[in-house]
Scaffold this active site. Structure first.
Site, PDB file in Angstrom:
ATOM      1  N   ASN A   1       0.883  -1.114   0.050  1.00 30.93           N
ATOM      2  CA  ASN A   1      -0.167  -0.327   0.079  1.00 30.93           C
ATOM      3  C   ASN A   1       1.362   1.274   0.069  1.00 30.93           C
ATOM      4  O   ASN A   1       0.670   2.181  -0.294  1.00 30.93           O
ATOM      5  CB  ASN A   1      -1.174   0.057   1.273  1.00 30.93           C
TER       6      ASN A   1
ATOM      7  N   GLU B   1       3.880  -4.698  13.090  1.00 37.27           N
ATOM      8  CA  GLU B   1       3.351  -3.891  12.643  1.00 37.27           C
ATOM      9  C   GLU B   1       1.893  -4.427  12.382  1.00 37.27           C
ATOM     10  O   GLU B   1       1.837  -4.181  10.934  1.00 37.27           O
ATOM     11  CB  GLU B   1       3.343  -2.653  11.943  1.00 37.27           C
TER      12      GLU B   1
ATOM     13  N   CYS C   1      -3.493   0.087   6.808  1.00 37.42           N
ATOM     14  CA  CYS C   1      -3.888  -1.184   8.490  1.00 37.42           C
ATOM     15  C   CYS C   1      -4.421   0.356   9.367  1.00 37.42           C
ATOM     16  O   CYS C   1      -5.144  -0.305  10.195  1.00 37.42           O
ATOM     17  CB  CYS C   1      -2.741  -1.700   8.888  1.00 37.42           C
TER      18      CYS C   1
ATOM     19  N   GLU D   1       6.900   1.607  16.673  1.00 36.77           N
ATOM     20  CA  GLU D   1       7.603   2.197  15.792  1.00 36.77           C
ATOM     21  C   GLU D   1       7.234   3.914  15.310  1.00 36.77           C
ATOM     22  O   GLU D   1       6.480   4.465  15.903  1.00 36.77           O
ATOM     23  CB  GLU D   1       6.901   1.813  14.363  1.00 36.77           C
TER      24      GLU D   1
END
Length: 500
Positions: free
Chosen positions: A170, A266, A301, A480
Site C-alpha cells: 500500500n 505492525e 492498516c 515504530e
C-alpha cells in the site's frame, strides 16, 4: 553521485513518463552489487490500466542465503562505524530521496495504484524518517547503576545483527526508505523484501542509494511469500520487522520461533471512529471521510473503517458525509495528477473488497453509497471500486468484524456509551482509533477506555514524528516511528566491574 532526477510536468497525466522512471535492475542486490537470479520472474502490473510494467527476479533459497551472508559479513564493521558517520550516510540517503521524490511517486502510482500527487508525500515522510533517526544515533545509550559493594555496574546497548524488513503493497516506497532508518542507525545491517505486487520503487531506491553504504549493509531481495518465509526462518537473521496482515504476522512468529529471533510487527486494524453528540459536525464529517483513507482505496492498516455515530446526529451526519465523499473522492487513473482516489493494488484485493460488499448486502446492511466497480468507461481496464458506505451495520456482520483492506466503511448508530465502547473493543484488533467531541473530559475518558495503541481526539490519520505507533492485541508487537523503534533493534548488556 546519483543520476539527475527526471523532470516531470506539474499537471495532467504522467502516464507517458512511466517507462522512463522504471528501474533498470533486477530485484536482487547484495554485497554492493546487482545479481541475476536462477528462480522465476515476477511480473508487475499497473492496477489502473492492467498494463504490464516490468519483470522482477524472484529470490530462491540460494539468493536468500547469499543476501543474508552478505549482511552478516558486513555487520561487524558497520556496528563499529562511529554513530555520527552512520548518521551522515542516512542524511545523504534522505537528500537523494527528496531529489528523486516525484519520479518515485510516479513509479509507486503506476505500480501500486495510489494517486501520484498523494504519493509525493510518502517520499517526504520516508526522508523525514531517515533524518529523524539520523538525529537519534547518539541516544543509543546505557546507564550506570548504583551498587552497595564498590563495584561499577553499567549497561550497553548493542545492535542485533542482520535485520529483515518485510512490508506491504500500500505504501511500498515509504516503507522501503523509511524503515531502513532505525536499524541502520542502531548499527544493524538490513535485507529488504519488497511486496511482490509492487516491488519497483524499492528496486529504484536501491539504484538511487547504490554506492552510498558499504557493501552488504543494505541489501534487497524481491520475491513472494516463500522468500519472506525463508528470511524469517534463516538462522543468521537476527530480527524480522514486518508490516502486514495478522496472518502474515503469525507466520513470521512461527518461522522465528526456532531461532528465538527478535520480531517487530505492525499488523492489521479494524479501527473505530466515535462521534459524540457534542462533536463539531463539519470537522467530524471531514474527519470521517479522511480517516477511512479513501485516497488509498481504504488500503491502510490505520483506516477508521468502523464509524460509530451518536443516534441524535446519525441521519444528518450520513447525509453530509455522502455529500463530502462525492465531492472529494472519485476513482481515477493513479498517474493523473488530478486523481484523488486510485485503484486497488491487485486483482486479489479487488475481488476481496467486492466479496465483502456482497456479504454486507446479503447480511442486511443498508448500502448508502457505492457498492460496485467504477462505471466510468475510461476505467474499464483497471481495478477500481467506488467508495462504499454501509449503514445499519450490526456487530455480528462480517463487514463489522473482519479487516477488508478496501474502500468499505461500516457505520453504527449508538446512544449508550458503555455499550458502544464494548462493541468498539469487541474485536481481536486494536491498532488505531479516533474520537470526536468538544469535551476534553469526554475525549480523555474515551481515549483511556478504547483498546488501541494509537488514539486521535478530534483528528485522524496524522502520524507525528517521535510518537510511538503500534497496536494492541493482535494488531502487532512493538512500536515504530519513535525512539522506541530505534531501541527495538538493540539488545541490552549489563557489565559489572569489581573495583580494587
Amino acid at each position: 553521485m546519483t543520476a539527475a532526477p527526471i523532470v516531470l510536468p506539474d499537471s495532467g497525466d504522467l502516464s507517458p513518463y512511466v517507462q522512463r522512471v522504471l528501474p533498470r535492475s533486477s530485484g536482487l542486490f547484495w554485497d554492493g552489487r546487482w545479481h541475476e537470479g536462477a528462480d522465476q520472474a515476477i511480473a508487475t502490473f499497473n492496477p489502473s490500466t492492467g498494463e504490464r510494467l516490468a519483470d522482477v527476479t524472484s529470490a530462491g533459497s540460494a539468493e536468500v542465503d547469499a543476501a543474508v551472508a552478505s549482511a552478516k559479513a558486513a555487520f561487524p564493521a558497520w556496528a563499529e562505524t562511529p554513530p555520527l558517520q552512520r548518521a551522515a550516510l542516512l542524511r545523504e540517503a534522505a537528500r537523494r530521496v527528496r531529489l528523486h521524490s516525484r519520479e518515485l511517486a510516479l513509479l509507486d502510482a503506476a505500480n501500486c495504484g495510489n494517486p501520484v500527487r498523494a504519493m509525493q508525500m510518502d517520499a517526504e515522510i520516508a526522508a523525514t524518517q531517515l533524518d529523524y533517526f539520523a538525529g537519534l544515533v547518539l541516544e543509543i545509550k546505557g546507564k550506570t547503576i548504583p551498587t552497595a559493594n564498590g563495584a561499577l555496574n553499567y549497561t550497553l546497548r548493542e545492535p542485533l545483527g542482520p535485520v529483515a524488513r518485510i512490508f506491504p503493497f500500500n505504501h511500498p516506497f515509504m516503507f522501503a526508505a523509511g524503515k531502513i532508518a532505525a536499524p541502520l542507525a542502531a548499527g544493524n545491517t538490513v535485507i529488504l523484501k519488497p511486496p511482490e505486487q509492487a516491488p519497483l520503487s524499492t528496486i529504484r531506491l536501491m539504484e538511487i542509494l547504490d554506492g552510498l553504504f558499504p557493501p552488504g549493509v543494505l541489501n534487497c531481495i524481491a520475491g513472494g511469500r516463500e522468500t519472506g518465509a525463508a528470511l524469517s526462518a534463516h538462522p543468521d537473521v537476527a530480527a524480522v520487522a514486518l508490516i502486514g496482515s495478522v496472518g502474515a504476522g503469525k507466520a513470521v512468529l512461527r518461522s522465528a520461533a526456532d531461532t528465538m529471533k527478535r520480531t517487530l510487527l505492525e499488523l492489521g486494524g479494524k479501527n473505530a471512529m466515535v462521534i459524540y453528540p457534542d462533536a463539531d459536525l463539519r470537522s467530524a464529517v471531514e474527519g470521517a471521510v479522511r480517516g477511512m483513507n479513501f485516497t488509498w482505496c481504504g488500503q491502510s492498516c490505520g483506516s477508521t473503517s468502523r464509524l460509530y455515530v451518536h443516534r441524535s446526529l446519525h441521519d444528518e451526519f450520513m447525509q453530509r458525509m455522502a455529500e463530502e465523499l462525492a465531492r472529494k473522492h472519485r476513482p481515477g487513473i493513479a498517474t493523473h495528477l488530478d486523481t484523488t482516489m486510485g485503484a486497488l493494488a491487485s486483482r486479489a484485493q479487488y475481488d476481496r473488497a467486492l466479496h465483502y460488499i456482497q456479504a454486507g448486502i446479503d447480511e442486511g446492511a443498508v448500502l448508502l453509497t457505492g457498492g460496485h466497480a467504477a462505471r466510468d468507461a475510461q476505467l474499464k481496464d483497471g481495478l477500481f471500486i467506488e467508495p462504499t458506505i454501509f449503514t445499519g451495520v450490526r456487530p455480528d456482520m462480517r463487514i463489522a468484524r473482519e479487516e477488508i483492506f478496501g474502500p468499505v466503511l461500516s457505520v453504527f448508530s449508538w446512544d449508550d456509551e458503555d455499550r458502544m465502547l464494548v462493541e468498539v473493543n469487541g474485536t481481536e484488533l486494536g491498532l488505531t482509533a479516533s474520537v470526536w467531541t468538544t469535551s476534553l473530559n469526554t475525549g480523555l475518558r474515551a481515549a483511556k477506555r478504547i483498546q488501541s495503541g494509537y488514539v486521535w481526539v478530534n483528528e485522524c490519520s496524522v502520524h507525528i514524528p517521535g510518537a510511538p505507533f503500534g497496536g494492541y492485541k493482535q494488531s502487532g508487537v512493538g512500536r515504530e516511528e519513535s525512539k522506541e523503534e530505534l531501541l527495538e533493534f538493540t539488545q541490552l548488556k549489563n557489565v559489572n566491574v569489581k573495583l580494587g
